[in-house]
Design an enzyme around this catalytic site. Structure first.
Site, PDB file in Angstrom:
ATOM      1  N   HIS A 102     -21.251  17.364  18.449  1.00 34.60           N
ATOM      2  CA  HIS A 102     -21.886  16.115  18.873  1.00 34.60           C
ATOM      3  C   HIS A 102     -23.177  15.817  18.123  1.00 34.60           C
ATOM      4  CE1 HIS A 102     -19.586  16.699  22.895  1.00 34.60           C
ATOM      5  NE2 HIS A 102     -18.855  16.087  21.990  1.00 34.60           N
ATOM      6  N   CYS A 110     -29.551   6.456   9.515  1.00 38.01           N
ATOM      7  CA  CYS A 110     -29.394   5.005   9.436  1.00 38.01           C
ATOM      8  C   CYS A 110     -27.964   4.620   9.807  1.00 38.01           C
ATOM      9  CB  CYS A 110     -29.719   4.516   8.024  1.00 38.01           C
ATOM     10  SG  CYS A 110     -29.519   2.723   7.816  1.00 38.01           S
ATOM     11  N   CYS A 113     -26.559   2.807   6.099  1.00 38.64           N
ATOM     12  CA  CYS A 113     -26.334   3.580   4.868  1.00 38.64           C
ATOM     13  C   CYS A 113     -26.125   5.067   5.126  1.00 38.64           C
ATOM     14  CB  CYS A 113     -27.486   3.374   3.893  1.00 38.64           C
ATOM     15  SG  CYS A 113     -29.050   4.134   4.410  1.00 38.64           S
ATOM     16  N   CYS A 182     -35.107   1.705   8.204  1.00 35.95           N
ATOM     17  CA  CYS A 182     -34.628   2.693   7.237  1.00 35.95           C
ATOM     18  C   CYS A 182     -35.273   2.409   5.877  1.00 35.95           C
ATOM     19  CB  CYS A 182     -33.108   2.611   7.124  1.00 35.95           C
ATOM     20  SG  CYS A 182     -32.416   3.486   5.701  1.00 35.95           S
ATOM     21  N   CYS A 185     -32.664   1.289   3.116  1.00 33.95           N
ATOM     22  CA  CYS A 185     -32.153  -0.079   3.263  1.00 33.95           C
ATOM     23  C   CYS A 185     -33.246  -1.105   2.999  1.00 33.95           C
ATOM     24  CB  CYS A 185     -31.578  -0.282   4.666  1.00 33.95           C
ATOM     25  SG  CYS A 185     -30.010   0.562   4.955  1.00 33.95           S
TER      26      CYS A 185
END
Length: 341
Positions: A102, A110, A113, A182, A185
């Site tokens: 998990h 992110c 990406c 992020c 990004c």
């Protein structure tokens, strides 16, 4: 469990451990009875939900990051070194660097990406973006409200903490909390599946802005409620089960289907299943209904013991044996203990 009854559980065994291995409590505890976590679809779709999540995580991270493996965790590593385990799957998020079904809390990731960021560095960014919250956190740490293990004392100080690091402060407005975008990004917005360039907008301090932004959302690198486990993780977990000769479940109620189905997979291959857990286990009749009245443990095993007490004692007794049951060359994959062990 005596060593003799463990004979059927020491060769090429594959343990799955859950929350009780880390908390030394039954997996279904009172702390979760009134606690509703944020679901994955809420997190990715709702800016306010993300503010709430990261604010509460910000308050709980300092103590969560100080968590150390307990004697049960170290005993599992020792059993691997002794040749009694082929691999380990963990359901919880303690960053023990086994096969983490998990995910783990040691990083944020992110959602666009998939770039990962160290959680402590992310914590530093949150502190810079939220100076008032940072001051509040320091006050709580100084008061001992976040460090005491006494739940009554925490309630007296106005806090409610949950095992996943979530801290609830009644009456707090999360609307002022900010979180960063992020960096990858933001520096180079990626394109979507249709080839259209994403938009990532931030304020003057670098906090993610709702409105026009379509990417750059950071989430904890764990499988949230309602989120699917990556196919690569599923395949790795199934492969680990298939390469074992039996499965040992430690401190898990198998309440999550992702873990329960792995044990079911083992039983479908006629593997013996052992479960050591305080409290109930999901669908356990399916794992033990075949046991004969004369079973001594080799066909299957179900018992309730405190893992922090039982496993170190088991390691002590097994380490006195002259030969290990499984050499590294005989394993499908050599056992590699976690770096803390």
């Amino acid at each position: 469990i005596g060593v003799e009854s463990q004979d059927g559980w020491t060769i090429d065994a594959h343990p799955i451990h859950g929350a009780a291995a880390s908390t030394n409590h039954p997996p279904v505890g009172s702390s979760f009875r009134t606690y509703r976590p944020i679901y994955f679809h809420e997190f990715v779709a709702n800016h306010a939900a993300r503010k709430r999540y990261w604010a509460r995580s910000f308050l709980g991270w300092t103590n969560l990051n100080k968590s150390k493996p307990n004697p049960a965790h170290r005993a599992v590593a020792d059993l691997g070194r002794l040749g009694y385990l082929s691999s380990v799957i963990t359901q919880t998020h303690p960053s023990l660097r086994t096969l983490e079904l998990h995910g783990y809390l040691r990083s944020a990731v992110c959602t666009t990406c998939r770039t990962e960021y160290d959680r402590q560095l992310f914590q530093n960014d949150l502190a810079q973006l939220n100076p008032a919250w940072s001051d509040f956190l320091n006050e709580m740490l100084a008061s001992g409200a976040l460090t005491t293990e006494n739940p009554d004392e925490r309630r007296r100080l106005g806090l409610k903490t949950n095992p996943d690091g979530d801290v609830d402060v009644p009456g707090v407005d999360y609307a002022t909390f900010r979180y960063p975008a992020c960096p990858s990004c933001l520096a180079k917005p990626p394109t979507d599946k249709d080839g259209k360039r994403h938009v990532v907008e931030v304020d003057v301090d670098g906090a993610w802005l709702a409105g026009n932004s379509t990417a750059g959302i950071l989430k904890p690198n764990v499988i949230m409620f309602g989120e699917s486990i990556p196919d690569t993780t599923k395949v790795a977990a199934e492969k680990a089960i298939d390469e074992a000769s039996r499965v040992l479940v430690l401190g898990s109620s198998l309440a999550t289907y992702s873990a329960w189905r792995l044990v079911k997979r083992a039983r479908e291959q006629a593997m013996p299943v052992g479960i050591v857990n305080i409290g109930g286990v999901r669908g356990e009749d399916q794992f033990f209904g075949h046991l004969s009245t004369g079973n001594t443990g080799k066909e299957g095993l179900r018992c309730a013991h405190i893992l922090e007490e039982m496993l170190p004692s088991l390691v002590t007794e097994l380490s006195q044996r002259s030969t290990a049951p499984l050499t590294a060359s005989a394993m499908a994959r050599p056992f590699v203990p976690a770096p803390w062990a």
